[in-house]
Write a protein that holds these residues in place. Structure first.
Motif, short mmCIF file in Angstrom:
data_model
loop_
_atom_site.label_atom_id
_atom_site.label_comp_id
_atom_site.label_asym_id
_atom_site.label_seq_id
_atom_site.Cartn_x
_atom_site.Cartn_y
_atom_site.Cartn_z
N GLY A 148 55.52 65.50 43.55
CA GLY A 148 55.92 64.06 44.04
C GLY A 148 55.22 63.02 43.62
N TYR A 149 55.07 62.00 44.37
CA TYR A 149 54.03 60.66 43.84
C TYR A 149 53.84 59.90 45.28
CZ TYR A 149 58.14 57.81 44.95
OH TYR A 149 59.16 57.01 45.41
N VAL A 150 52.67 59.48 44.98
CA VAL A 150 51.88 58.56 46.03
C VAL A 150 51.87 57.20 45.81
CG1 VAL A 150 49.67 59.14 45.33
CG2 VAL A 150 49.93 58.59 47.69
N GLU A 151 52.00 56.46 46.73
CA GLU A 151 51.79 54.93 46.69
C GLU A 151 50.63 54.59 47.39
OE1 GLU A 151 54.50 50.85 47.01
OE2 GLU A 151 54.98 52.74 47.98
N LEU A 152 49.47 54.01 46.68
CA LEU A 152 48.44 53.55 47.20
C LEU A 152 48.07 52.23 47.52
CD1 LEU A 152 46.16 56.18 45.17
CD2 LEU A 152 46.87 56.55 47.46
N PHE A 153 47.47 51.79 48.35
CA PHE A 153 47.06 50.28 48.71
C PHE A 153 45.60 50.16 48.89
CE2 PHE A 153 51.46 51.28 50.06
CZ PHE A 153 52.20 50.15 49.93
N PHE A 154 44.79 49.52 47.97
CA PHE A 154 43.57 49.30 48.05
C PHE A 154 43.15 47.90 48.15
CE2 PHE A 154 43.55 53.57 45.95
CZ PHE A 154 42.27 54.12 46.47
N CYS A 155 41.91 47.81 48.91
CA CYS A 155 41.36 46.39 48.99
C CYS A 155 39.75 46.70 48.99
CB CYS A 155 41.80 45.72 50.00
SG CYS A 155 41.42 46.40 51.80
N ALA A 156 39.07 45.78 49.03
CA ALA A 156 37.68 45.71 48.87
C ALA A 156 37.17 44.70 49.66
CB ALA A 156 36.93 45.96 47.61
N LYS A 157 35.56 44.72 50.15
CA LYS A 157 35.19 43.57 51.09
C LYS A 157 33.74 43.61 50.59
CE LYS A 157 38.17 43.59 55.37
NZ LYS A 157 38.11 43.64 56.76
N LYS A 158 33.24 42.42 50.69
CA LYS A 158 31.68 41.79 50.17
C LYS A 158 31.17 42.80 49.13
CE LYS A 158 30.89 41.54 55.38
NZ LYS A 158 30.01 41.62 56.55
N LEU A 159 31.92 42.43 48.03
CA LEU A 159 31.47 42.87 46.73
C LEU A 159 30.38 42.34 46.14
CD1 LEU A 159 34.85 43.78 45.08
CD2 LEU A 159 33.55 45.55 46.03
N ASP A 160 29.59 42.86 45.30
CA ASP A 160 28.40 41.88 44.88
C ASP A 160 28.82 40.81 43.88
OD1 ASP A 160 26.62 43.59 46.30
OD2 ASP A 160 26.04 44.61 44.30
N ASP A 161 28.32 39.73 44.00
CA ASP A 161 28.48 38.62 43.23
C ASP A 161 27.87 38.56 41.89
OD1 ASP A 161 29.54 36.37 42.02
OD2 ASP A 161 29.14 34.84 43.66
N LYS A 162 28.64 38.72 40.67
CA LYS A 162 28.06 39.08 39.30
C LYS A 162 28.00 37.81 38.54
CE LYS A 162 27.12 43.53 39.51
NZ LYS A 162 25.63 44.00 39.48
N ASP A 163 28.70 36.74 39.11
CA ASP A 163 28.78 35.52 38.56
C ASP A 163 27.56 34.40 38.70
OD1 ASP A 163 30.74 36.90 36.77
OD2 ASP A 163 32.29 35.99 38.05
N LEU A 164 27.36 33.53 38.06
CA LEU A 164 26.28 32.73 38.32
C LEU A 164 26.91 31.47 38.85
CD1 LEU A 164 23.42 31.79 38.27
CD2 LEU A 164 23.78 30.66 35.95
N PHE A 165 28.01 30.87 38.60
CA PHE A 165 28.47 29.81 38.83
C PHE A 165 29.95 29.83 39.73
CE2 PHE A 165 26.24 28.52 35.10
CZ PHE A 165 25.06 27.70 35.93
N SER A 166 30.57 31.26 39.76
CA SER A 166 31.65 31.40 40.66
C SER A 166 31.47 32.77 41.11
CB SER A 166 32.98 31.52 39.55
OG SER A 166 32.87 32.31 38.77
#
Length: 545
Positions: A148-166
């Protein structure tokens, strides 16, 4: 001859997924690394045409492409493939003069799934003083329906900010860890711009691709901050299994800490670099023809032979029933071609044989049932001198009889037995209305009907029984529940091998079996072997450019 020329489509019993990766690609760019893309070409009637292409991976000489090529696999065909690798310079001109050709390889799909070494092809002479090469990897997996197959729904919260100006531009990669420790990319999400709390689009993936149908197989998941130049910043990783994912339910979600190992070693109070959340999971179980067969489903084969007078006196060489000592007649050719395949799916390898349109001694009354013994070919040859060919060409009693027999199997409520009825006739049936009614009734039973027209009669009216040109209906207008009839004239295969006839008339049977049991919500019987249909190919190929 092509499948179309043989009287109709041939059912695909397998689908194969191909994934590609490269190592040590030639760098054709002056200020940056190549931006590779792979184009998959297929050969049809001697001509190469593009089937599909991967995404473009920026500034990478060792790309692992997320694109999955899905192909129909036919055992009876040689399916030639060609992979062309390009360094892409534009967004709309892939594979043109503006792009640099890096190399390519040809193989067959059969070689890929059979773990054979792919031959490398020297398609383009290298303009350098020394030969250069790179490595190309094709991972092929046969996917069957049962995983069969599976449908996956991912999200994330409070990831590290790797950019300096954004803020970071995160994307997620999921890798399956194979038995040999290698990692296979399963899916790469889209990039969510300037967002530390991304919600990625849901995606579907087969269970054979996700975890090889092993719920406890480790999955390595990586979160990156995307960089337009291809130098992505690592945010963190976590490990999961499909069993863990299935704990979702009742409003609860499954959460993993996204860990950066370097930060974990250096920072005493380090907790995580954010969390990744599986917010929903939808599992779709699908079963294939082979799942039912491997689960113990037996296919019982019945042949019904036309013994009406229109066939001609069997003693006359012009008769369709004439027994030529040097070659079989059309009845025997059709019987043997189909029967030799069907017998492998019935453990006792015994056929039921019926006849219609004959008068049997001593009273010479028209009989529907002529014989039911083992050795159909011998029985057919032995009975011809003992019967009188008569008529009419009534097949509805035959269909009703086998439908009634298969209805008895339905009461078992499992996928233990399915019936195939092969009707061999030299003319249009004379009880067409009753035959249509019988087929409509039979469409509710575990039964498929194959009708082969023998001789040179006009079989135009017989096409009505085959639902390819429209839904078959009873005289009262009731439609069939499912299309169970396949009709072909034998004369279309006179110049082809008997195997071509069998391929054509049996092509629709696997789908008909699955359709019947799916409609009844009947799963394959245990034990179902769910891992044996997976074949893997991961061969590193060296080829010159």
């Amino acid at each position: 001859p092509s499948r179309a020329a043989l009287g109709g489509p041939v059912a695909c019993v397998s689908k194969v997924e191909l994934r590609v990766a490269c190592k040590a690609l030639l760098d054709r760019d002056t200020l940056n690394k190549s931006d590779p893309c792979v184009i998959l070409m297929v050969q049809n009637q001697g001509q190469w045409t593009e089937l599909d292409r991967t995404e473009v991976i920026k500034s990478n000489l060792h790309p692992v492409f997320a694109k999955v090529f899905t192909l129909d696999y036919y055992f009876e065909e040689v399916q030639k493939l060609r992979f062309e690798v390009y360094d892409i310079h534009g967004t709309h001109s892939i594979g043109t003069r503006d792009d640099d050709f890096l190399g390519g390889v040809e193989c067959t799909l059969g070689q890929a799934v059979c773990l054979r070494k792919i031959k490398y092809s020297h398609w383009k002479k290298c303009d350098l003083l020394k030969k250069t090469f790179f490595f190309f990897q094709v991972n092929a997996e046969e996917i069957s329906g049962n995983n069969g197959y599976v449908e996956l729904f991912f999200c994330a919260k409070k990831l590290d900010d790797k950019d300096l100006f954004s803020k970071s531009d995160p994307f997620l990669e999921i890798y399956r860890i194979n038995d040999d420790g290698t990692e296979q990319l399963v899916h790469r999400t889209e990039v969510i711009k300037n967002n530390l709390n991304p919600v990625w689009e849901p995606f579907k993936v087969s269970l054979i691709s996700l975890c090889s149908c092993d719920e406890d197989r480790k999955l390595k998941c990586l979160v990156w901050d995307s960089d337009s130049r291809g130098k992505h910043d690592f945010i963190g990783e976590f490990y999961a299994t499909f069993r863990e994912m299935q704990k979702i339910g009742g409003g609860s979600k499954v959460t993993w800490d996204c860990i950066n190992p370097k930060y974990k070693l250096k920072k005493k109070n380090y907790k995580n670099s954010g969390v990744v959340i599986l917010s929903d999971l939808k599992l779709h179980r699908v079963y294939s023809f082979l799942d039912y067969i491997m689960g113990g489903c037996q296919i019982h084969f019945t042949v019904a032979i036309d013994f009406t007078a229109s066939n001609g006196d069997p003693r006359n060489s012009c008769s369709l029933h004439y027994i030529n000592p040097y070659q079989p007649n059309e009845y025997l050719k059709a019987l043997i071609a189909v029967g030799e395949i069907c017998q492998d799916y019935d453990s006792d390898k015994r056929f039921s044989a019926l006849g219609f349109g004959a008068r049997i001694p001593p009273n010479y009354e028209v009989s529907i049932i002529l014989f039911k013994i083992q050795g159909v070919v011998e029985a057919y040859q032995n009975c011809l001198p003992k019967i009188q060919l008569y008529g009419p060409t009534n097949v509805s009693p035959i269909i009703s009889r086998i439908a009634k027999l298969s209805a008895g199997e339905e009461t078992i409520k499992d996928a233990s037995r399915y019936h195939i009825l092969l009707i061999l006739t030299d003319g249009v049936v004379t009880d067409m209305a009753d035959t249509r009614e019988a087929i409509v009734r039979a469409s509710y039973q575990p039964l498929s009907i194959i009708i082969v027209g023998v001789g040179n009669a006009d079989f135009t009216d017989m096409q009505i029984l085959d639902g390819d040109d429209g839904v078959l209906r009873s005289p009262k207008g009731e439609p069939v529940l499912r299309d169970i009839v396949q009709f072909v004239p034998f004369r279309d295969f006179k110049t082809a091998s008997p195997a071509a006839l069998a391929k054509c008339v049996l092509a629709e049977v696997p789908n008909q079996v699955v359709e019947y049991y799916s409609h009844k919500a009947i799963c394959p019987m245990p034990p179902v072997i769910i891992y044996s249909t997976s074949q893997r190919f991961a061969h590193t190929v060296r080829f010159w450019v």
